[in-house]
Scaffold this active site. Structure first.
Site, PDB file in Angstrom:
ATOM      1  N   ARG A   1      25.262  -1.917  53.470  1.00 56.31           N
ATOM      2  CA  ARG A   1      25.155  -1.950  52.005  1.00 56.31           C
ATOM      3  C   ARG A   1      26.313  -2.718  51.352  1.00 56.31           C
ATOM      4  NH1 ARG A   1      21.695   1.764  49.247  1.00 56.31           N
ATOM      5  NH2 ARG A   1      19.984   2.152  50.650  1.00 56.31           N
TER       6      ARG A   1
ATOM      7  N   ARG B   1      25.024  -2.182  44.262  1.00 53.98           N
ATOM      8  CA  ARG B   1      25.437  -1.783  42.910  1.00 53.98           C
ATOM      9  C   ARG B   1      26.924  -1.605  42.687  1.00 53.98           C
ATOM     10  NH1 ARG B   1      21.298   3.002  42.731  1.00 53.98           N
ATOM     11  NH2 ARG B   1      22.252   3.032  44.783  1.00 53.98           N
TER      12      ARG B   1
ATOM     13  N   ARG C   1      20.592  -7.559  38.715  1.00 50.91           N
ATOM     14  CA  ARG C   1      19.671  -6.414  38.707  1.00 50.91           C
ATOM     15  C   ARG C   1      19.165  -6.126  37.287  1.00 50.91           C
ATOM     16  NH1 ARG C   1      16.398  -3.250  38.815  1.00 50.91           N
ATOM     17  NH2 ARG C   1      16.202  -1.222  39.835  1.00 50.91           N
TER      18      ARG C   1
ATOM     19  N   ASP D   1      14.881  -4.258  51.899  1.00 46.37           N
ATOM     20  CA  ASP D   1      14.889  -2.799  52.041  1.00 46.37           C
ATOM     21  C   ASP D   1      13.997  -2.411  53.211  1.00 46.37           C
ATOM     22  OD1 ASP D   1      15.982  -0.382  50.310  1.00 46.37           O
ATOM     23  OD2 ASP D   1      14.061   0.213  51.163  1.00 46.37           O
TER      24      ASP D   1
ATOM     25  N   TYR E   1       9.873   8.559  54.933  1.00 46.35           N
ATOM     26  CA  TYR E   1       9.667   8.157  53.529  1.00 46.35           C
ATOM     27  C   TYR E   1       8.184   8.077  53.195  1.00 46.35           C
ATOM     28  CZ  TYR E   1      14.602   7.319  52.710  1.00 46.35           C
ATOM     29  OH  TYR E   1      15.951   7.506  52.548  1.00 46.35           O
TER      30      TYR E   1
HETATM   31  O1  CP3 Z   1      23.133  -3.464  53.575  1.00 47.39           O
HETATM   32  C1  CP3 Z   1      22.814  -4.322  52.725  1.00 47.39           C
HETATM   33  O2  CP3 Z   1      23.618  -4.789  51.909  1.00 47.39           O
HETATM   34  C2  CP3 Z   1      21.408  -4.901  52.777  1.00 47.39           C
HETATM   35  C3  CP3 Z   1      20.445  -4.324  51.901  1.00 47.39           C
HETATM   36  C4  CP3 Z   1      19.857  -2.961  52.150  1.00 47.39           C
HETATM   37  C5  CP3 Z   1      19.318  -2.177  51.093  1.00 47.39           C
HETATM   38  N1  CP3 Z   1      18.723  -1.081  51.652  1.00 47.39           N
HETATM   39  C6  CP3 Z   1      19.352  -2.516  49.661  1.00 47.39           C
HETATM   40  C7  CP3 Z   1      19.137  -1.478  48.632  1.00 47.39           C
HETATM   41  C8  CP3 Z   1      19.627  -2.273  53.348  1.00 47.39           C
HETATM   42  C9  CP3 Z   1      20.048  -2.620  54.777  1.00 47.39           C
HETATM   43  C10 CP3 Z   1      18.912  -1.093  53.005  1.00 47.39           C
HETATM   44  C11 CP3 Z   1      18.439  -0.125  54.016  1.00 47.39           C
HETATM   45  C12 CP3 Z   1      17.854   1.148  53.583  1.00 47.39           C
HETATM   46  N2  CP3 Z   1      17.023   1.373  52.517  1.00 47.39           N
HETATM   47  C13 CP3 Z   1      17.978   2.354  54.299  1.00 47.39           C
HETATM   48  C14 CP3 Z   1      18.708   2.530  55.615  1.00 47.39           C
HETATM   49  C15 CP3 Z   1      20.166   2.644  55.428  1.00 47.39           C
HETATM   50  C16 CP3 Z   1      20.623   3.906  54.742  1.00 47.39           C
HETATM   51  O3  CP3 Z   1      21.182   3.767  53.648  1.00 47.39           O
HETATM   52  O4  CP3 Z   1      20.385   4.989  55.290  1.00 47.39           O
HETATM   53  C17 CP3 Z   1      17.251   3.330  53.588  1.00 47.39           C
HETATM   54  C18 CP3 Z   1      17.126   4.799  53.969  1.00 47.39           C
HETATM   55  C19 CP3 Z   1      16.642   2.694  52.469  1.00 47.39           C
HETATM   56  C20 CP3 Z   1      15.738   3.292  51.462  1.00 47.39           C
HETATM   57  C21 CP3 Z   1      16.330   3.225  50.112  1.00 47.39           C
HETATM   58  N3  CP3 Z   1      16.420   2.087  49.346  1.00 47.39           N
HETATM   59  C22 CP3 Z   1      16.907   4.286  49.384  1.00 47.39           C
HETATM   60  C23 CP3 Z   1      17.022   5.726  49.859  1.00 47.39           C
HETATM   61  C24 CP3 Z   1      17.323   3.755  48.171  1.00 47.39           C
HETATM   62  C25 CP3 Z   1      17.862   4.513  47.011  1.00 47.39           C
HETATM   63  C26 CP3 Z   1      19.254   4.955  47.237  1.00 47.39           C
HETATM   64  C27 CP3 Z   1      20.175   4.084  46.478  1.00 47.39           C
HETATM   65  O5  CP3 Z   1      21.219   3.737  47.015  1.00 47.39           O
HETATM   66  O6  CP3 Z   1      19.817   3.825  45.326  1.00 47.39           O
HETATM   67  C28 CP3 Z   1      17.049   2.354  48.177  1.00 47.39           C
HETATM   68  C29 CP3 Z   1      17.351   1.399  47.123  1.00 47.39           C
HETATM   69  C30 CP3 Z   1      18.249   0.247  47.487  1.00 47.39           C
HETATM   70  N4  CP3 Z   1      18.196  -0.474  48.654  1.00 47.39           N
HETATM   71  C31 CP3 Z   1      19.270  -0.310  46.653  1.00 47.39           C
HETATM   72  C32 CP3 Z   1      19.827  -1.392  47.368  1.00 47.39           C
HETATM   73  C33 CP3 Z   1      20.899  -2.335  46.913  1.00 47.39           C
HETATM   74  C34 CP3 Z   1      19.619   0.161  45.236  1.00 47.39           C
HETATM   75  C35 CP3 Z   1      18.507  -0.253  44.306  1.00 47.39           C
HETATM   76  C36 CP3 Z   1      18.948  -0.651  42.915  1.00 47.39           C
HETATM   77  O7  CP3 Z   1      19.701  -1.626  42.770  1.00 47.39           O
HETATM   78  O8  CP3 Z   1      18.463  -0.011  41.980  1.00 47.39           O
END
Ligand code: CP3
Length: 355
Positions: free
Chosen positions: A31, A35, A44, A81, A161
């Site tokens: 990540r 944000r 965003r 994602d 999920y």
């Molecule tokens: O690592 C990186 O920089 C690459 C991008 C990336 C995202 N999600 C962007 C994202 C990666 C590798 C993921 C993987 C991901 N997504 C996982 C596995 C890793 C982990 O964190 O356990 C999971 C479980 C998800 C599912 C997911 N996507 C969730 C649970 C959420 C909400 C939680 C949160 O942090 O808001 C997301 C949204 C998400 N994925 C965001 C980003 C940058 C935030 C969305 C936003 O900007 O509103």
């Protein structure tokens, strides 16, 4: 494992994945885009939705490169994602600001009738074509010494999920399905194994040099189900990818697996293991790292908190895990309240600290 001699790779991450122990470990952060960066929040705010960012190559490329411009990191990870896979299979997926992902939940009665890998089999990848276009744009823009990492969710985590309809505390719906209707649940896992091999293959064809499997909810299953729903499907993904790309390094991240990390390390065929922050470093080096390069595992809250304690914790990881092949990373993703200056301080320490 790469069949090339490790030393012919000039990229630090590829050398470590080939089994070389570097004096200063290469670094990237799960990540690392997102944000906590003001430049991400700006993009965003202009987009209608998170998925629109993922499916617009110009924006997703820019977001992927943002942390590379700001910090001296060794890898970019594709901005996307794990939930684009269920979306491509035909499930409804949307993101609610402040609440995270939502999906129209699957249940055993309705089954998998509405889902298909057909889109992913198309040349170019159907709905996900913009994701693969992002991969090739990032690869073209990336400096020669930086590695491009592609990724997918592990089948268990993605299934969780899909069945829970979003995040969950208890995972009771997905676990109940898996435990009580094992046959139909296996069909879901099989579909995800096939989809994941296709999705990651498209990323590799577009220019991803390494892939990581995020099995973020590996920690909620007891041993027998862990073997059946995590180790065994992951092994099929690894062999499916290695049949197409024999040298592809694959990092497995079974977060929360505890002592079952040993089973995962032995039986999946992954090239390297991503460690969560609860894994003791000396145990990991001894029990897991004699055969595999390791990645991890600073607590993301250390990065959030910053200061001397963060540096001490990072130094301990380098001292212990760094006695063998190590990619420095967090034990989970960067938390959104993290000050970017803490990332800069961590990277500066890791670059200078062991010279
Ligand atoms: O690592 C990186 O920089 C690459 C991008 C990336 C995202 N999600 C962007 C994202 C990666 C590798 C993921 C993987 C991901 N997504 C996982 C596995 C890793 C982990 O964190 O356990 C999971 C479980 C998800 C599912 C997911 N996507 C969730 C649970 C959420 C909400 C939680 C949160 O942090 O808001 C997301 C949204 C998400 N994925 C965001 C980003 C940058 C935030 C969305 C936003 O900007 O509103």
């Amino acid at each position: 494992m790469s069949t090339k001699p490790a030393t012919t790779d000039s990229k630090p991450i590829l050398r470590v994945l080939g089994g070389e122990a570097a004096g200063t470990p290469p670094i990237w952060l799960m990540r690392q885009a997102g944000r906590y960066l003001p430049e991400y929040r700006k993009i965003r705010a202009q987009a209608d939705s998170f998925l629109e960012l993922c499916y617009t190559p110009a924006l997703a490329t820019e977001i992927t490169l943002q942390p590379i411009r700001r910090f001296d990191l060794d890898a970019a990870i594709l901005f996307s994602d794990i939930l684009v896979v269920p979306h491509a299979l035909g499930q409804e997926v949307w993101f609610v600001e402040g609440q995270g992902p939502k999906l129209r939940a699957l249940d055993p009665a309705a089954g998998l009738a509405a889902l298909s890998t057909q889109g992913l089999q198309e040349d170019g990848g159907g709905l996900l074509a913009p994701v693969y276009e992002t991969v090739s744009k990032v690869r073209a823009a990336l400096p020669n010494d930086k590695t491009l990492i592609g990724f997918a969710g592990g089948p268990w985590t993605v299934a969780a999920y899909m069945v829970e309809g979003g995040a969950s505390q208890t995972f009771q719906n997905v676990k109940r399905w898996a435990f009580s209707e094992a046959g139909s649940f296996s069909s879901l896992i099989d579909l995800l194994v096939e989809a994941t091999v296709l999705h990651l293959s498209h990323q590799v064809e577009a220019g991803a040099e390494v892939v990581q499997l995020f099995e973020s909810h590996a920690g909620v299953l007891p041993e027998r189900e862990f073997r059946r729903r995590i180790t065994e499907p992951s092994a099929r993904i690894v062999s499916g990818l290695h049949a197409r790309f024999p040298d592809l390094p694959i990092i497995g991240f079974p977060r929360g697996a505890g002592a079952l990390y040993e089973v995962y390390a032995r039986e999946t065929g992954v090239t390297a293991l991503g460690l969560d922050s609860s894994v003791p470093a000396a145990w990991a080096r001894h029990a897991l790292g004699r055969t595999l390069p390791l990645q991890g595992n600073l607590d993301p809250v250390h990065l959030l908190a910053g200061g001397d304690t963060m540096i001490e914790a990072a130094a301990e990881i380098v001292a212990t895990l760094g006695s063998g092949p190590l990619i420095f990373n967090l034990g989970h993703g960067v938390i959104k309240e993290t000050p970017p200056e803490h990332v800069a301080a961590l990277v500066a320490f890791l670059r200078g600290g062991s010279e």
